[in-house]
Design a protein around this motif. Sequence first.
Motif, PDB file in Angstrom:
ATOM      1  N   LEU A  34       0.811  -1.218   0.000  1.00 48.20           N
ATOM      2  CA  LEU A  34       0.000   0.000   0.000  1.00 48.20           C
ATOM      3  C   LEU A  34       0.844   1.267   0.000  1.00 48.20           C
ATOM      4  N   GLY A  35       2.079   1.182   0.451  1.00 50.54           N
ATOM      5  CA  GLY A  35       2.867   2.396   0.635  1.00 50.54           C
ATOM      6  C   GLY A  35       2.308   3.182   1.802  1.00 50.54           C
ATOM      7  N   GLN A  36       2.515   4.482   1.778  1.00 55.06           N
ATOM      8  CA  GLN A  36       1.946   5.348   2.817  1.00 55.06           C
ATOM      9  C   GLN A  36       0.447   5.466   2.570  1.00 55.06           C
ATOM     10  N   VAL A  37      -0.350   5.324   3.602  1.00 56.86           N
ATOM     11  CA  VAL A  37      -1.802   5.426   3.480  1.00 56.86           C
ATOM     12  C   VAL A  37      -2.239   6.790   3.997  1.00 56.86           C
ATOM     13  N   VAL A  38      -2.977   7.513   3.145  1.00 54.64           N
ATOM     14  CA  VAL A  38      -3.475   8.835   3.497  1.00 54.64           C
ATOM     15  C   VAL A  38      -4.964   8.898   3.187  1.00 54.64           C
ATOM     16  N   ALA A  39      -5.660   9.831   3.821  1.00 55.78           N
ATOM     17  CA  ALA A  39      -7.098   9.988   3.603  1.00 55.78           C
ATOM     18  C   ALA A  39      -7.450  11.468   3.572  1.00 55.78           C
ATOM     19  N   THR A  40      -8.391  11.813   2.708  1.00 56.25           N
ATOM     20  CA  THR A  40      -8.883  13.186   2.640  1.00 56.25           C
ATOM     21  C   THR A  40      -9.869  13.436   3.781  1.00 56.25           C
ATOM     22  N   HIS A  41     -10.147  14.695   4.016  1.00 55.88           N
ATOM     23  CA  HIS A  41     -11.127  15.046   5.051  1.00 55.88           C
ATOM     24  C   HIS A  41     -12.498  14.476   4.706  1.00 55.88           C
ATOM     25  N   GLY A  42     -12.870  14.526   3.429  1.00 53.77           N
ATOM     26  CA  GLY A  42     -14.165  13.984   3.015  1.00 53.77           C
ATOM     27  C   GLY A  42     -14.269  12.493   3.256  1.00 53.77           C
ATOM     28  N   ALA A  43     -13.180  11.774   2.978  1.00 57.64           N
ATOM     29  CA  ALA A  43     -13.178  10.327   3.210  1.00 57.64           C
ATOM     30  C   ALA A  43     -13.298  10.020   4.695  1.00 57.64           C
ATOM     31  N   LEU A  44     -12.554  10.748   5.509  1.00 57.94           N
ATOM     32  CA  LEU A  44     -12.626  10.523   6.959  1.00 57.94           C
ATOM     33  C   LEU A  44     -14.022  10.819   7.486  1.00 57.94           C
ATOM     34  N   ASP A  45     -14.644  11.861   6.965  1.00 57.20           N
ATOM     35  CA  ASP A  45     -16.008  12.207   7.384  1.00 57.20           C
ATOM     36  C   ASP A  45     -16.980  11.094   7.004  1.00 57.20           C
ATOM     37  N   LEU A  46     -16.882  10.587   5.775  1.00 58.60           N
ATOM     38  CA  LEU A  46     -17.779   9.511   5.344  1.00 58.60           C
ATOM     39  C   LEU A  46     -17.552   8.242   6.153  1.00 58.60           C
ATOM     40  N   LEU A  47     -16.307   7.890   6.403  1.00 54.92           N
ATOM     41  CA  LEU A  47     -16.016   6.713   7.226  1.00 54.92           C
ATOM     42  C   LEU A  47     -16.629   6.860   8.613  1.00 54.92           C
ATOM     43  N   ASP A  48     -16.527   8.047   9.182  1.00 55.48           N
ATOM     44  CA  ASP A  48     -17.082   8.306  10.507  1.00 55.48           C
ATOM     45  C   ASP A  48     -18.606   8.228  10.483  1.00 55.48           C
ATOM     46  N   ARG A  49     -19.237   8.918   9.537  1.00 57.98           N
ATOM     47  CA  ARG A  49     -20.699   8.945   9.460  1.00 57.98           C
ATOM     48  C   ARG A  49     -21.295   7.575   9.184  1.00 57.98           C
ATOM     49  N   SER A  50     -20.581   6.742   8.441  1.00 62.55           N
ATOM     50  CA  SER A  50     -21.099   5.416   8.102  1.00 62.55           C
ATOM     51  C   SER A  50     -20.585   4.328   9.045  1.00 62.55           C
ATOM     52  N   ALA A  51     -19.827   4.733  10.064  1.00 61.29           N
ATOM     53  CA  ALA A  51     -19.258   3.789  11.045  1.00 61.29           C
ATOM     54  C   ALA A  51     -18.536   2.641  10.338  1.00 61.29           C
ATOM     55  N   THR A  52     -17.708   3.008   9.357  1.00 57.73           N
ATOM     56  CA  THR A  52     -16.974   2.028   8.559  1.00 57.73           C
ATOM     57  C   THR A  52     -15.526   1.974   9.008  1.00 57.73           C
ATOM     58  N   ASN A  53     -15.004   0.772   9.125  1.00 55.32           N
ATOM     59  CA  ASN A  53     -13.621   0.554   9.515  1.00 55.32           C
ATOM     60  C   ASN A  53     -12.716   0.702   8.294  1.00 55.32           C
ATOM     61  N   ALA A  54     -11.897   1.739   8.276  1.00 55.55           N
ATOM     62  CA  ALA A  54     -10.994   1.988   7.151  1.00 55.55           C
ATOM     63  C   ALA A  54     -10.018   0.837   6.952  1.00 55.55           C
ATOM     64  N   PHE A  55      -9.558   0.244   8.040  1.00 54.84           N
ATOM     65  CA  PHE A  55      -8.607  -0.858   7.939  1.00 54.84           C
ATOM     66  C   PHE A  55      -9.210  -2.038   7.180  1.00 54.84           C
ATOM     67  N   ALA A  56     -10.477  -2.325   7.445  1.00 54.69           N
ATOM     68  CA  ALA A  56     -11.146  -3.433   6.757  1.00 54.69           C
ATOM     69  C   ALA A  56     -11.235  -3.165   5.255  1.00 54.69           C
TER      70      ALA A  56
END
Length: 102
Positions: A17-39
């Motif tokens: 994967l190399g370095q893993v980064v996330a945008t603010h929008g992605a982090l917001d969607l992951l939070d709102r949908s209670a989704t595990n980014a690692f999964a």
Amino acid sequence: MNFEFSNSNRPKSLFPLGQVVATHGALDLLDRSATNAFALLQRHQAGDWGDIHPDDVTANREAVQHGFRILSSYPLGTQGERLWIITEADRSVTTLLLPSEY
């Protein structure tokens, strides 16, 4: 945001994967949908690219073998939103983002 991984209980990795980064929008969607980014990252790295066109599945398979960019798309939440995960061709970075942020 950067993520760290342990090697325990991980599916087989097809590519780094190399370095893993996330945008603010992605982090917001992951939070709102209670989704595990690692999964999702594990699915992406193991070849489960979510809901993509069959041509993109073929392209991703070729990308794994020949070192091209890899794209996954996962529907999240109740409003039909999507999260993209893109691993760059040189495998230096993987980005979680919304399609609108591309």
